[in-house]
Motif scaffolding. Structure first.
Motif, PDB file in Angstrom:
ATOM      1  N   ASP A   1       0.821  -3.441  10.052  1.00  0.00           N
ATOM      2  CA  ASP A   1       1.072  -2.047   9.839  1.00  0.00           C
ATOM      3  C   ASP A   1       1.582  -1.379  11.157  1.00  0.00           C
TER       4      ASP A   1
ATOM      5  N   TRP B   1       6.442   3.513   4.989  1.00  0.00           N
ATOM      6  CA  TRP B   1       6.910   3.182   6.101  1.00  0.00           C
ATOM      7  C   TRP B   1       8.310   2.129   6.110  1.00  0.00           C
TER       8      TRP B   1
ATOM      9  N   SER C   1       1.058  -1.240  -0.009  1.00  0.00           N
ATOM     10  CA  SER C   1       0.082   0.043  -0.067  1.00  0.00           C
ATOM     11  C   SER C   1       0.898   1.282  -0.088  1.00  0.00           C
ATOM     12  N   GLU C   2       0.438   2.177  -0.202  1.00  0.00           N
ATOM     13  CA  GLU C   2       1.296   3.488  -0.189  1.00  0.00           C
ATOM     14  C   GLU C   2       1.912   3.861   1.062  1.00  0.00           C
ATOM     15  N   ALA C   3       0.963   3.570   2.148  1.00  0.00           N
ATOM     16  CA  ALA C   3       1.477   3.946   3.687  1.00  0.00           C
ATOM     17  C   ALA C   3       2.611   2.969   3.806  1.00  0.00           C
ATOM     18  N   ARG C   4       2.294   1.522   3.527  1.00  0.00           N
ATOM     19  CA  ARG C   4       3.260   0.537   3.772  1.00  0.00           C
ATOM     20  C   ARG C   4       4.818   0.646   3.123  1.00  0.00           C
TER      21      ARG C   4
ATOM     22  N   GLN D   1       4.865   0.596  11.083  1.00  0.00           N
ATOM     23  CA  GLN D   1       4.791   2.207  11.266  1.00  0.00           C
ATOM     24  C   GLN D   1       5.878   2.589  12.408  1.00  0.00           C
TER      25      GLN D   1
END
Length: 202
Positions: free
Chosen positions: A129, A48, A42-45, A133
């Protein structure tokens, strides 16, 4: 010989960021538990993971070699010391051989560093996640057991890098062959017994 070993202080700083002041693991034979399967990107993963890699001293290290004499300087000093009359082309070839050895060494170390980064990236892709993070932004907020596990993974990755990035026999043998061929081409052994093209000692 070029060496790009990670400075000990950088490793220590990462240990402390993961563990506080609790020191090293009980033994270097401890193993962290296996991680789960790779989780979807994902973009967030991805962000991170990039941040976690940036925190790692080896993954983010600027690959500038330590100051050292240039190969031209090494050859110039050697030429002054050796009481042998040899053409300029011989000493030029000597420098080229040293340059080739350094290039082989650097390629080998960079390949091992790439493997280290790939291993760390794969590990990061397997955590949830929240853990990812925290590894990216605040590893000291992980619970004690998780910090210990990631400390062990760091030690394992870094130990493997240190061992595997050392100059191997193939690189050394290739260098010795180049030097022997150089001395053979210029008939150095007929002028000086301290040459590279000597027969092996029985």
């Amino acid at each position: 010989m070029l060496r790009y070993n990670l400075p000990a202080l950088l490793v220590l700083s990462l240990f402390l960021s993961l563990t506080g002041c609790n020191g090293l693991p009980r033994t270097t034979t401890d193993n962290a538990p296996p991680l789960g399967p790779v989780l979807p990107d994902s973009e967030a993963r991805n962000a991170w993971i990039a941040q976690a890699l940036a925190r790692d001293p080896l993954a983010s290290q600027n690959r500038q070699p330590a100051p050292r004499q240039s190969n031209a300087q090494v050859v110039a000093k050697l030429r002054q010391k050796r009481d042998v009359q040899l053409p300029d082309a011989y000493w030029t070839q000597w420098q080229r051989n040293l340059d080739a050895f350094d290039a082989d060494t650097l390629r080998h170390k960079e390949a091992q560093r790439a493997l280290y980064i790939a291993t760390f990236t794969d590990q990061l892709k397997r955590v949830d996640d929240l853990t990812l993070q925290r590894l990216a932004n605040a590893p000291d907020t992980l619970d004690a057991a998780t910090r210990e596990d990631w400390k062990l993974r760091l030690i394992d990755r870094y130990s493997r890098y240190i061992i595997d990035s050392e100059v191997n026999r193939d690189i050394i043998d290739a260098h010795l062959r180049r030097m022997a061929l150089m001395d053979r081409q210029y008939g150095v052994c007929a002028l000086d017994s301290d040459c590279w093209d000597r027969p092996p000692t029985p």
